[in-house]
Design a protein around this motif. Structure first.
Motif, PDB file in Angstrom:
ATOM      1  N   ALA A 266      23.318  38.224 -35.871  1.00 22.05           N
ATOM      2  CA  ALA A 266      24.300  38.354 -34.793  1.00 22.05           C
ATOM      3  C   ALA A 266      23.763  39.250 -33.683  1.00 22.05           C
ATOM      4  CB  ALA A 266      25.615  38.905 -35.338  1.00 22.05           C
ATOM      5  N   PHE A 267      23.166  40.371 -34.086  1.00 23.24           N
ATOM      6  CA  PHE A 267      22.623  41.306 -33.091  1.00 23.24           C
ATOM      7  C   PHE A 267      21.499  40.670 -32.279  1.00 23.24           C
ATOM      8  CE2 PHE A 267      19.269  44.411 -32.122  1.00 23.24           C
ATOM      9  CZ  PHE A 267      19.951  45.199 -31.210  1.00 23.24           C
ATOM     10  N   LEU A 268      20.547  40.020 -32.956  1.00 20.47           N
ATOM     11  CA  LEU A 268      19.418  39.423 -32.250  1.00 20.47           C
ATOM     12  C   LEU A 268      19.862  38.266 -31.358  1.00 20.47           C
ATOM     13  CD1 LEU A 268      16.623  39.423 -34.997  1.00 20.47           C
ATOM     14  CD2 LEU A 268      16.897  40.975 -33.046  1.00 20.47           C
ATOM     15  N   GLY A 269      20.883  37.519 -31.799  1.00 21.63           N
ATOM     16  CA  GLY A 269      21.397  36.441 -30.961  1.00 21.63           C
ATOM     17  C   GLY A 269      21.967  36.962 -29.661  1.00 21.63           C
ATOM     18  N   ARG A 270      22.755  38.027 -29.747  1.00 21.25           N
ATOM     19  CA  ARG A 270      23.347  38.604 -28.533  1.00 21.25           C
ATOM     20  C   ARG A 270      22.285  39.277 -27.667  1.00 21.25           C
ATOM     21  NH1 ARG A 270      28.148  40.532 -32.409  1.00 21.25           N
ATOM     22  NH2 ARG A 270      29.395  38.610 -32.269  1.00 21.25           N
ATOM     23  N   LEU A 271      21.310  39.887 -28.304  1.00 24.95           N
ATOM     24  CA  LEU A 271      20.224  40.500 -27.543  1.00 24.95           C
ATOM     25  C   LEU A 271      19.427  39.431 -26.791  1.00 24.95           C
ATOM     26  CD1 LEU A 271      18.589  43.007 -26.803  1.00 24.95           C
ATOM     27  CD2 LEU A 271      17.247  42.663 -28.890  1.00 24.95           C
ATOM     28  N   ASN A 272      19.220  38.284 -27.429  1.00 22.56           N
ATOM     29  CA  ASN A 272      18.508  37.182 -26.787  1.00 22.56           C
ATOM     30  C   ASN A 272      19.250  36.725 -25.534  1.00 22.56           C
ATOM     31  OD1 ASN A 272      16.593  35.182 -26.363  1.00 22.56           O
ATOM     32  ND2 ASN A 272      17.551  33.738 -27.770  1.00 22.56           N
ATOM     33  N   VAL A 273      20.590  36.677 -25.615  1.00 23.10           N
ATOM     34  CA  VAL A 273      21.389  36.320 -24.443  1.00 23.10           C
ATOM     35  C   VAL A 273      21.163  37.334 -23.319  1.00 23.10           C
ATOM     36  CG1 VAL A 273      23.735  36.059 -23.549  1.00 23.10           C
ATOM     37  CG2 VAL A 273      23.145  35.154 -25.781  1.00 23.10           C
ATOM     38  N   ALA A 274      21.190  38.617 -23.671  1.00 21.41           N
ATOM     39  CA  ALA A 274      21.009  39.666 -22.668  1.00 21.41           C
ATOM     40  C   ALA A 274      19.660  39.544 -21.975  1.00 21.41           C
ATOM     41  CB  ALA A 274      21.150  41.043 -23.320  1.00 21.41           C
TER      42      ALA A 274
ATOM     43  N   ASP B 155      23.768  30.463 -10.897  1.00 23.34           N
ATOM     44  CA  ASP B 155      24.581  29.260 -10.985  1.00 23.34           C
ATOM     45  C   ASP B 155      25.309  29.235 -12.330  1.00 23.34           C
ATOM     46  OD1 ASP B 155      25.287  26.497  -9.976  1.00 23.34           O
ATOM     47  OD2 ASP B 155      24.316  25.995 -11.877  1.00 23.34           O
ATOM     48  N   PHE B 156      26.613  28.922 -12.288  1.00 21.66           N
ATOM     49  CA  PHE B 156      27.412  28.947 -13.508  1.00 21.66           C
ATOM     50  C   PHE B 156      26.888  27.962 -14.547  1.00 21.66           C
ATOM     51  CE2 PHE B 156      31.101  27.181 -15.886  1.00 21.66           C
ATOM     52  CZ  PHE B 156      31.403  28.314 -16.636  1.00 21.66           C
ATOM     53  N   ALA B 157      26.466  26.774 -14.107  1.00 22.83           N
ATOM     54  CA  ALA B 157      25.941  25.776 -15.046  1.00 22.83           C
ATOM     55  C   ALA B 157      24.701  26.309 -15.753  1.00 22.83           C
ATOM     56  CB  ALA B 157      25.618  24.481 -14.303  1.00 22.83           C
ATOM     57  N   ALA B 158      23.854  27.033 -15.028  1.00 25.82           N
ATOM     58  CA  ALA B 158      22.653  27.608 -15.638  1.00 25.82           C
ATOM     59  C   ALA B 158      23.013  28.683 -16.655  1.00 25.82           C
ATOM     60  CB  ALA B 158      21.743  28.182 -14.556  1.00 25.82           C
ATOM     61  N   VAL B 159      24.064  29.443 -16.367  1.00 25.20           N
ATOM     62  CA  VAL B 159      24.516  30.471 -17.305  1.00 25.20           C
ATOM     63  C   VAL B 159      25.005  29.828 -18.597  1.00 25.20           C
ATOM     64  CG1 VAL B 159      26.231  32.291 -17.698  1.00 25.20           C
ATOM     65  CG2 VAL B 159      25.071  32.110 -15.482  1.00 25.20           C
ATOM     66  N   LEU B 160      25.782  28.747 -18.485  1.00 29.60           N
ATOM     67  CA  LEU B 160      26.257  28.030 -19.662  1.00 29.60           C
ATOM     68  C   LEU B 160      25.094  27.525 -20.503  1.00 29.60           C
ATOM     69  CD1 LEU B 160      29.255  25.806 -18.479  1.00 29.60           C
ATOM     70  CD2 LEU B 160      29.304  27.662 -20.141  1.00 29.60           C
ATOM     71  N   GLU B 161      24.150  26.867 -19.836  1.00 26.04           N
ATOM     72  CA  GLU B 161      23.012  26.292 -20.558  1.00 26.04           C
ATOM     73  C   GLU B 161      22.206  27.376 -21.258  1.00 26.04           C
ATOM     74  OE1 GLU B 161      19.076  23.499 -19.678  1.00 26.04           O
ATOM     75  OE2 GLU B 161      20.485  23.972 -18.069  1.00 26.04           O
ATOM     76  N   SER B 162      22.006  28.501 -20.587  1.00 27.20           N
ATOM     77  CA  SER B 162      21.241  29.604 -21.174  1.00 27.20           C
ATOM     78  C   SER B 162      21.942  30.157 -22.410  1.00 27.20           C
ATOM     79  CB  SER B 162      21.054  30.710 -20.141  1.00 27.20           C
ATOM     80  OG  SER B 162      20.418  31.834 -20.707  1.00 27.20           O
ATOM     81  N   ALA B 163      23.276  30.291 -22.363  1.00 22.84           N
ATOM     82  CA  ALA B 163      24.019  30.821 -23.503  1.00 22.84           C
ATOM     83  C   ALA B 163      23.910  29.891 -24.707  1.00 22.84           C
ATOM     84  CB  ALA B 163      25.480  31.025 -23.121  1.00 22.84           C
TER      85      ALA B 163
ATOM     86  N   SER C  27      27.882  35.173 -20.066  1.00 20.90           N
ATOM     87  CA  SER C  27      26.984  34.603 -21.066  1.00 20.90           C
ATOM     88  C   SER C  27      27.436  34.966 -22.473  1.00 20.90           C
ATOM     89  CB  SER C  27      25.553  35.098 -20.836  1.00 20.90           C
ATOM     90  OG  SER C  27      25.048  34.650 -19.597  1.00 20.90           O
ATOM     91  N   MET C  28      27.874  36.217 -22.650  1.00 21.33           N
ATOM     92  CA  MET C  28      28.330  36.659 -23.967  1.00 21.33           C
ATOM     93  C   MET C  28      29.565  35.880 -24.428  1.00 21.33           C
ATOM     94  SD  MET C  28      26.393  38.861 -25.355  1.00 21.33           S
ATOM     95  CE  MET C  28      25.111  40.082 -25.032  1.00 21.33           C
ATOM     96  N   ILE C  29      30.465  35.559 -23.489  1.00 20.31           N
ATOM     97  CA  ILE C  29      31.665  34.796 -23.845  1.00 20.31           C
ATOM     98  C   ILE C  29      31.270  33.452 -24.454  1.00 20.31           C
ATOM     99  CG2 ILE C  29      33.623  33.518 -22.885  1.00 20.31           C
ATOM    100  CD1 ILE C  29      34.008  35.799 -20.882  1.00 20.31           C
ATOM    101  N   PHE C  30      30.388  32.710 -23.759  1.00 25.00           N
ATOM    102  CA  PHE C  30      30.062  31.365 -24.219  1.00 25.00           C
ATOM    103  C   PHE C  30      29.063  31.379 -25.382  1.00 25.00           C
ATOM    104  CE2 PHE C  30      31.879  30.648 -20.043  1.00 25.00           C
ATOM    105  CZ  PHE C  30      32.761  29.614 -20.336  1.00 25.00           C
ATOM    106  N   HIS C  31      28.284  32.433 -25.481  1.00 27.57           N
ATOM    107  CA  HIS C  31      27.442  32.579 -26.666  1.00 27.57           C
ATOM    108  C   HIS C  31      28.313  32.791 -27.896  1.00 27.57           C
ATOM    109  CE1 HIS C  31      25.052  34.945 -29.602  1.00 27.57           C
ATOM    110  NE2 HIS C  31      24.124  34.063 -29.293  1.00 27.57           N
ATOM    111  N   GLU C  32      29.388  33.576 -27.756  1.00 31.33           N
ATOM    112  CA  GLU C  32      30.282  33.829 -28.878  1.00 31.33           C
ATOM    113  C   GLU C  32      31.002  32.545 -29.289  1.00 31.33           C
ATOM    114  OE1 GLU C  32      31.696  36.163 -31.886  1.00 31.33           O
ATOM    115  OE2 GLU C  32      30.224  36.701 -30.337  1.00 31.33           O
ATOM    116  N   LEU C  33      31.455  31.760 -28.305  1.00 29.98           N
ATOM    117  CA  LEU C  33      32.102  30.491 -28.627  1.00 29.98           C
ATOM    118  C   LEU C  33      31.130  29.548 -29.335  1.00 29.98           C
ATOM    119  CD1 LEU C  33      34.125  29.894 -25.326  1.00 29.98           C
ATOM    120  CD2 LEU C  33      35.066  30.450 -27.577  1.00 29.98           C
TER     121      LEU C  33
END
Length: 326
Positions: free
Chosen positions: A176-184, A198-206, A234-240
């Motif tokens: 969980a920690f490494l996943g969130r760190l990867n997003v950051a 761009d919002f679409a790029a943020v979604l894709e990255s998450a 990014s954290m919101i959509f990574h969590e989802l």
């Protein structure tokens, strides 16, 4: 060649003074006891964009249109003449009409010829404008790097503190920690410095950071997020995405997620980005008995950004409606 070497050479009768002067790569003037220019190097002419005939025989402080009447330079030469001293590395900064603002280190030394006992002064100018600029740029880059590193360490600490440990194994916490760190870390590529993303790029990255597949985007209108919002969104959509992989539609082969978004106008002025996260063909979600970390992250972060997040546990799958001001 330093001024000390030049001083010794010019006192030698067997060496042609003009040849030495013109060989120098640093600007040099030779002044008589009345501070008139009796010799000048090619480097001086080139650096300060002057004509040799307009320099020779004139007072140093009257050169150009009085641009050489520099208080710091007067003070320097006033110290050299009466004390018969040498001065090295005296910094002078001045605006020259032809060559712009320059900073140079001045070396000055009296030159006494044994034959006529005249007292000329050698004045050597080492132009350090560019080197000072490069040094300032390096200092700025180092300072900015330290600032960014401190910010990054703060983010890492916050992720570590906020990653839930209750009823989690060490391996689950690590993942969980490494996943969130990867997003950051990925957000730094999306919005470096103060640039928008761009919002679409943020979604894709998450989604990529969570290593998820079977997420289908129904592209909506173009929308940008400010750099300060990229990480929390990014954290919101990574969590989802993570929850969908563990418990939701992406935990079974036939499940998928459909993400769509639109822009709405609020109060006739402010734009609101409305994003719908809909899970399909997965196990029926069970509303949690308590508000856990994942729910808190999604709902709390959206609220902190001035928006909202609503989680609907419908029989077909989880539906999350995230609203963000843009």
């Amino acid at each position: 060649m330093i001024l000390e070497d030049l001083y010794r050479l010019l006192r030698d009768d067997h060496v042609q003074a003009q040849g030495i002067v013109d060989t120098l790569t640093l600007p040099l003037v030779v002044l008589d006891e009345n501070l008139r220019v009796v010799n000048v190097s090619n480097a001086f002419i080139h650096t300060f964009k002057m004509e040799r005939d307009a320099v020779l025989g004139r007072s140093l402080f009257s050169l150009g249109n009085g641009e050489w009447d520099i208080e710091d330079l007067r003070k320097l030469i006033a110290d050299v003449i009466p004390k018969a001293a040498s001065v090295a590395g005296y910094e002078v900064t001045h605006d020259f009409p032809r060559s712009g603002r320059r900073t140079f280190l001045v070396d000055a030394r009296r030159l006494v010829h044994p034959d006529n006992n005249s007292t000329n002064i050698l004045v050597l100018f080492d132009d350090v404008t560019e080197s000072n600029r490069h040094e300032a740029e390096k200092d700025f880059i180092l300072s900015e790097t330290r600032h960014r590193m401190k910010n990054l360490f703060s983010v890492v600490r916050a992720i570590a503190m906020q990653t839930e440990t209750k009823e989690s194994t060490a391996e689950e916490y690590r993942d969980a920690f490494l996943g969130r760190l990867n997003v950051a870390l990925r957000t730094h590529d999306l919005a470096p410095g103060t640039k928008n993303a761009d919002f679409a790029a943020v979604l894709e990255s998450a989604v990529i950071a969570a290593d998820a597949e079977r997420i289908r985007f129904q592209a909506g209108p173009s929308a940008e997020l400010s750099s300060s919002r990229v990480l929390p969104v990014s954290m919101i959509f990574h969590e989802l995405t993570t929850n969908a992989l563990k418990y939701g539609a992406l935990s079974v082969p036939e499940g998928e997620v459909v993400v769509s978004w639109r822009v709405e106008t609020v109060d006739g002025e402010r734009g609101m980005l409305v994003c719908e996260w809909r899970e399909e063909n997965g196990p029926a979600p069970q509303p949690p008995s308590r508000r856990g970390y994942g729910t808190e992250l999604v709902v709390g972060t959206a609220k902190h950004l001035g928006g909202s997040a609503e989680l609907k546990f419908e029989p077909e799958g989880l539906v999350a409606v995230v609203k963000l001001p843009i």
